[in-house]
Design an enzyme around this catalytic site. Structure first.
Site: not given
Length: 308
Positions: A48, A62, A89, A91, A116, A126, A161, A191, A213
């Protein structure tokens, strides 16, 4: 030697086949290409690539500051260094639907097996921090439709996500997940689930794989792979764990160096030189070109040194 011998297309195909077979796949987060090699060496199912880790590696929070080129470049460096499939990722897709489409094709070209796209408002934050905001359903669905329409390799895994659980609750998360699946999402990344029952509810609500996650210091408990498998989860990620462990060890080593003036007391905690050489395949390079391995000087170089 050099890069992966498995093509990106084959990595994507194998990932799809294993998910279709109902396996629960383990994807630790790689913070650089070398750690991706280590993940493979230890027998995991995939790698990942975390957006938070890419940002942290640049010394940034982030909060949506990284660019598509930075993310794709780091993803390519990691994906090409392992025979395992790598998912990344992406975003919010780095912009409006057309930007999302470009993101997908760029990540395909970089050799990733999937990515995703999330439903947060950009700039995002985050997923385990408070104060998040999500876009409306139409915008979220538009991002996924753009991603699905843009992909050229049908095995490239497009995951959706959703961060809506922490804002509007579990019922809203289930409704959002169903809408994203209807838009073409191949998997759902819900998430900040609070407990196993929430993972079970999400897995029961949609007919695509669910990702869990397992990030430390967040809102989710740190469940075992077996617990998550029993709850219906099919992909488990530990996005920042290896970076956190490495940075923690680096900080302790610097404390030791400050206090003792030497790292002799930390040698047993270090990766041995022989293990590093094995990980980067020095022997493979030696077989290809012995001069790379033994660094033998040519006669002309020796004569130059002698005259010097």
């Amino acid at each position: 030697m050099l890069y992966s011998q498995t093509t990106p297309a084959d990595k994507r195909r194998v990932l799809r086949e294993r998910l279709a077979a109902g396996e629960t796949l383990r994807f630790p987060g790689a913070f650089n290409p070398l750690s991706a090699r280590l993940i493979e060496q230890h027998g995991f199912d995939g790698v990942y690539v975390s957006g938070a880790v890419i940002a942290a590696d640049l010394g940034l929070p982030d909060v949506g500051l990284t660019t598509l080129s930075e993310v794709a470049g780091r993803g390519q460096q990691i994906a090409r260094m392992t025979e395992l499939p790598a998912i990344i990722d992406a975003d919010t897709g780095f912009g409006e639907p057309m930007n999302v489409a470009r993101t997908i094709q760029t990540l395909e070209d970089a050799g990733l097996a999937g990515c995703h796209i999330e439903d947060q408002v950009n700039p995002k934050r985050c997923g385990h921090l408070d104060g998040k905001s999500v876009v409306d359903e139409s915008t979220a669905v538009g991002r996924i439709r753009a991603a699905v329409d843009a992909r050229r390799d049908r095995n490239f895994l497009i995951m959706a996500r959703t961060d809506i659980r922490a804002i509007d609750g579990m019922d809203a998360a289930v409704d959002r997940a169903r809408a994203l699946v209807d838009a073409g999402a191949d998997a759902i990344f819900p998430e900040a689930m609070r407990d196993l029952a929430e993972f079970e509810a999400m897995a029961a609500a949609v007919d695509v794989p669910i990702l869990a996650n397992m990030t430390e210091f967040g809102k989710s408990e740190l469940f075992t792979v077996d617990q998550l498998r029993d709850a219906g989860v099919r992909i488990v990620i530990w996005p920042v764990s290896l970076l956190r462990i490495a940075m923690g060890a680096a900080g302790r080593a610097l404390d030791e160096l400050t206090a003792a003036g030497s790292l002799a007391g930390k040698v047993d905690e270090m990766q041995h030189r022989a293990d590093l050489y094995d990980l980067v395949d020095y022997e493979g390079y030696a077989r290809f070109d012995s001069s790379v391995f033994d660094f033998t000087l040519s006669t002309r170089q020796n004569e130059s040194i002698d005259r010097g």
